[in-house]
Write an enzyme that holds these catalytic residues in place. Structure first.
Site, PDB file in Angstrom:
ATOM      1  CD  GLU A  97      -2.774  -1.388   2.405  1.00 53.04           C
ATOM      2  OE1 GLU A  97      -2.739  -0.520   3.286  1.00 53.04           O
ATOM      3  OE2 GLU A  97      -3.511  -2.385   2.475  1.00 53.04           O
ATOM      4  CD  GLU A 153      -4.693  -7.921   1.594  1.00 51.64           C
ATOM      5  OE1 GLU A 153      -5.551  -7.187   2.105  1.00 51.64           O
ATOM      6  OE2 GLU A 153      -3.471  -7.704   1.695  1.00 51.64           O
TER       7      GLU A 153
HETATM    8  O1  G3I Z   1      -4.265  -9.268  18.555  1.00 52.50           O
HETATM    9  C1  G3I Z   1      -4.956  -8.195  19.207  1.00 52.50           C
HETATM   10  C2  G3I Z   1      -5.644  -8.677  20.456  1.00 52.50           C
HETATM   11  O2  G3I Z   1      -4.670  -9.101  21.358  1.00 52.50           O
HETATM   12  C3  G3I Z   1      -6.499  -7.546  21.036  1.00 52.50           C
HETATM   13  O3  G3I Z   1      -7.214  -8.019  22.106  1.00 52.50           O
HETATM   14  C4  G3I Z   1      -7.464  -7.012  19.992  1.00 52.50           C
HETATM   15  C5  G3I Z   1      -8.260  -5.816  20.508  1.00 52.50           C
HETATM   16  O4  G3I Z   1      -8.688  -4.994  19.473  1.00 52.50           O
HETATM   17  O5  G3I Z   1      -6.738  -6.598  18.867  1.00 52.50           O
HETATM   18  C6  G3I Z   1      -6.014  -7.636  18.251  1.00 52.50           C
HETATM   19  O6  G3I Z   1      -5.321  -7.135  17.144  1.00 52.50           O
HETATM   20  C7  G3I Z   1      -6.123  -6.822  16.018  1.00 52.50           C
HETATM   21  C8  G3I Z   1      -5.695  -7.725  14.866  1.00 52.50           C
HETATM   22  O7  G3I Z   1      -6.348  -7.322  13.698  1.00 52.50           O
HETATM   23  C9  G3I Z   1      -6.018  -9.202  15.129  1.00 52.50           C
HETATM   24  O8  G3I Z   1      -7.390  -9.388  15.248  1.00 52.50           O
HETATM   25  C10 G3I Z   1      -5.860  -5.372  15.673  1.00 52.50           C
HETATM   26  O9  G3I Z   1      -6.395  -4.543  16.684  1.00 52.50           O
HETATM   27  C11 G3I Z   1      -6.496  -5.031  14.367  1.00 52.50           C
HETATM   28  O10 G3I Z   1      -6.105  -3.715  13.974  1.00 52.50           O
HETATM   29  C12 G3I Z   1      -6.017  -6.008  13.314  1.00 52.50           C
HETATM   30  O11 G3I Z   1      -6.668  -5.711  12.100  1.00 52.50           O
HETATM   31  C13 G3I Z   1      -6.087  -6.240  10.952  1.00 52.50           C
HETATM   32  C14 G3I Z   1      -5.783  -5.111   9.969  1.00 52.50           C
HETATM   33  O12 G3I Z   1      -5.273  -5.628   8.767  1.00 52.50           O
HETATM   34  C15 G3I Z   1      -4.721  -4.167  10.509  1.00 52.50           C
HETATM   35  O13 G3I Z   1      -3.513  -4.824  10.593  1.00 52.50           O
HETATM   36  C16 G3I Z   1      -7.043  -7.229  10.313  1.00 52.50           C
HETATM   37  O14 G3I Z   1      -7.187  -8.366  11.164  1.00 52.50           O
HETATM   38  C17 G3I Z   1      -6.512  -7.666   8.958  1.00 52.50           C
HETATM   39  O15 G3I Z   1      -7.478  -8.426   8.297  1.00 52.50           O
HETATM   40  C18 G3I Z   1      -6.191  -6.446   8.103  1.00 52.50           C
HETATM   41  O16 G3I Z   1      -5.607  -6.875   6.900  1.00 52.50           O
HETATM   42  C19 G3I Z   1      -5.269  -5.855   5.958  1.00 52.50           C
HETATM   43  C20 G3I Z   1      -4.043  -6.313   5.222  1.00 52.50           C
HETATM   44  O17 G3I Z   1      -3.005  -6.585   6.121  1.00 52.50           O
HETATM   45  C21 G3I Z   1      -3.597  -5.277   4.180  1.00 52.50           C
HETATM   46  N1  G3I Z   1      -4.679  -4.937   3.306  1.00 52.50           N
HETATM   47  C22 G3I Z   1      -5.918  -4.524   3.957  1.00 52.50           C
HETATM   48  C23 G3I Z   1      -6.376  -5.602   4.934  1.00 52.50           C
HETATM   49  C24 G3I Z   1      -7.694  -5.241   5.546  1.00 52.50           C
HETATM   50  O18 G3I Z   1      -7.558  -4.113   6.364  1.00 52.50           O
END
Ligand code: G3I
Length: 387
Positions: A170, A277
């Protein structure tokens, strides 16, 4: 024959009954087998893998139902989160490879190709990475050194085991001009931060495939910018193997024409096309929500959480048609599309239930919250069978 004689059991009758019983139970087993859905990976055309992003819970082996689906249907795996910088390298000098090691082992155990996501991104990167010394802005040399050390350590650890890496994720702006995103990497290093990331990844594992990954490459200016990146890398003799269009699509857009143009343009640049994705959002989207205050978000959530229990038939069918259409295109361009990865295994796991506002129930994947194949799954199967 006397009625009494007819009723008399003969030694042959129990034998016949046994034959009948065995035959009918065999038929039952065959019926049950036939009822099991066909494995997606077996229907994909030669040279095109089908993958899913695995959550940490899944690759930790804590989701048996998802593991069953993954084992049966997918031959490629992407780590949804566990290889991101904040997860794997939370503090200077401290790496936490536990979850990532389990992810790689989970996929290897099932003979899946293993994809690494992602090395250099503006998001999910801890603040210390972008902090300069003594409160000063981060300087180029320090930023490059941090990047080199991180990529060398992470890629090096899985050398020969991770097939390909989303090296840079990105890097292009969302605006209509197709300009580069003003990320902290770019601010500190300059435009060549992308080239440096690819160089470092190649040094760490010369055999690994290296990809540029982004969303909305179906928009022509953004796509043109991605292809400028690829062409620049090639001109400088730097390895680049593919471009990932993330494929976070909507039920009514982007158009099939724009998706097809993305496939053909990327292929024409001489690299693999990867749909990295894929998911299809069935709920209303409003970009105005990204930075909105909590009150506005709550209102939007209440108004747009349209299918909190299940998708109504009409929407299921629409989603199925959309999946059939996009898989139809992947098949048409089977010589160009090397991989299709769904962003999650079941709807229960999808990030779209928390985007653009938290707390909605979305239905973007091929398996529902109970892990049952949806009409969209059947539509993909039918499309693949016609190949
Ligand atoms: O692991 C922690 C957990 O310990 C905590 O209790 C919880 C509370 O909110 O958060 C958890 O982490 C979250 C993680 O996902 C796992 O569920 C993060 O807050 C959350 O921000 C994270 O979101 C991910 C997001 O990327 C940001 O990294 C999504 O799962 C994931 O599907 C998404 O994937 C992205 C790709 O990497 C890049 N392209 C876009 C795509 C969608 O946003």
């Amino acid at each position: 024959m006397q009625p009494s004689e007819r009723a008399k059991p003969t030694p042959v009758q129990p034998a016949l009954a046994t034959v009948f019983l065995v035959a009918s139970s065999l038929a039952f087993v065959a019926g049950a087998r036939a009822a099991e859905p066909p494995a997606l990976k077996e229907l994909m055309p030669k040279g095109m893998t089908i993958g899913a992003a695995l959550s940490q819970r899944q690759s930790d082996g804590k989701d048996g139902a998802a593991a069953k689906i993954v084992t049966r249907h997918f031959n490629s795996a992407t780590a949804e989160n566990v290889l991101k910088w904040e997860k794997v390298h939370p503090e200077p000098g401290r790496y936490d490879f536990g979850p990532a090691d389990r992810y790689v082992a989970f996929a290897e155990k099932r003979g899946m190709e293993v994809i690494g996501h992602t090395l250099v991104w503006h998001s999910q990167t801890p603040a210390w990475v972008f902090a300069g010394k003594d409160g000063a802005p981060l300087d180029r040399e320090t930023a490059l050194e941090r990047m080199r050390e991180h990529i060398g350590t992470v890629v090096g650890r899985y050398k020969g085991r991770i097939k390909g890496w989303d090296v840079v994720n990105e890097a292009i702006d969302d605006g209509a001009e197709g300009t580069m995103r003003k990320s902290k990497w770019r601010e500190a290093i300059g435009d060549d931060y992308i080239a440096k990331a690819f160089e470092y990844a190649h040094q760490a594992d010369p055999a690994a495939e290296l990809y540029y990954n982004d969303y909305n490459l179906t928009s022509a200016p953004k796509r043109a910018a991605a292809l400028r990146i690829v062409n620049g890398l090639k001109r400088w003799g730097i390895r680049v193997d593919g471009v990932g269009e993330q494929g976070h699509w909507l039920i009514d857009g982007p158009s099939l024409g724009d998706i097809e143009a993305t496939i053909t343009d990327v292929a024409a640049a001489g690299v693999k096309v990867l749909i990295t994705e894929l998911d299809i959002d069935v709920l209303p989207r409003d970009p105005g929500m990204y930075g909105a205050d909590l009150e506005k978000k709550a209102k939007f959530r209440a108004e747009t959480n349209l299918y909190p229990d299940a998708l109504p038939k009409e929407k299921q069918d629409q989603l199925a048609r959309r999946y059939a259409d996009v898989f139809g295109l992947f098949l048409k361009h089977r010589d160009k599309v090397a991989r299709v990865t769904l962003w999650g295994v079941t709807d229960a796991q999808s990030w779209l239930s928390n985007f653009p506002v938290p707390g909605r129930v979305n239905h973007p994947l091929l398996f529902d919250r109970q892990g049952k194949p949806k009409p969209a799954f059947d539509a993909v199967v039918e499309t693949l069978k016609k190949k």
